[in-house]
Design an enzyme around this catalytic site. Structure first.
Site, PDB file in Angstrom:
ATOM      1  NE  ARG A 142      -2.067  -1.263   3.537  1.00 18.10           N
ATOM      2  CZ  ARG A 142      -2.353  -0.775   4.741  1.00 18.10           C
ATOM      3  NH1 ARG A 142      -3.446  -0.097   4.947  1.00 18.10           N
ATOM      4  NH2 ARG A 142      -1.555  -1.003   5.754  1.00 18.10           N
ATOM      5  CG  ASN A 174      -3.832  -4.240   4.066  1.00 17.09           C
ATOM      6  OD1 ASN A 174      -3.399  -4.254   2.920  1.00 17.09           O
ATOM      7  ND2 ASN A 174      -3.039  -4.112   5.110  1.00 17.09           N
TER       8      ASN A 174
END
Length: 87
Positions: free
Chosen positions: A17, A35
């Site tokens: 990320r 997530n």
């Protein structure tokens, strides 16, 4: 263009990320990434298609990350969106 993408594979606990966020900011792309509880990562990303394609190719080139599958769908552009962020 705007895409909704679900990534599966080794995409959590590997800086996935953060890497996408940093590259998206440099490429002036907008959207978000988060997530999922099942170990996948969900993202919506918006900008010029060639820049989004570059970002996805770059992520596939990283050795610490292993994208096994990418489910990619086109979404409507959000004109008011100004940033890319990790949720």
């Amino acid at each position: 263009m705007r895409f909704h993408i679900i990534f599966s594979g080794r995409v959590q606990r590997v800086g996935f990320r953060l890497e996408i966020e940093q590259l998206a900011l440099r490429l002036k792309l907008t959207g978000w990434i988060k997530n999922l509880e099942d170990g996948n990562v969900e993202m919506e990303i918006q900008g010029m298609k060639n820049k989004i394609d570059f970002l996805l190719e770059f992520m596939n080139s990283l050795r610490r990350i292993k994208i096994n599958h990418m489910q990619k769908d086109i979404r409507s552009v959000l004109n008011q969106e100004q940033e890319f962020k990790i949720i």
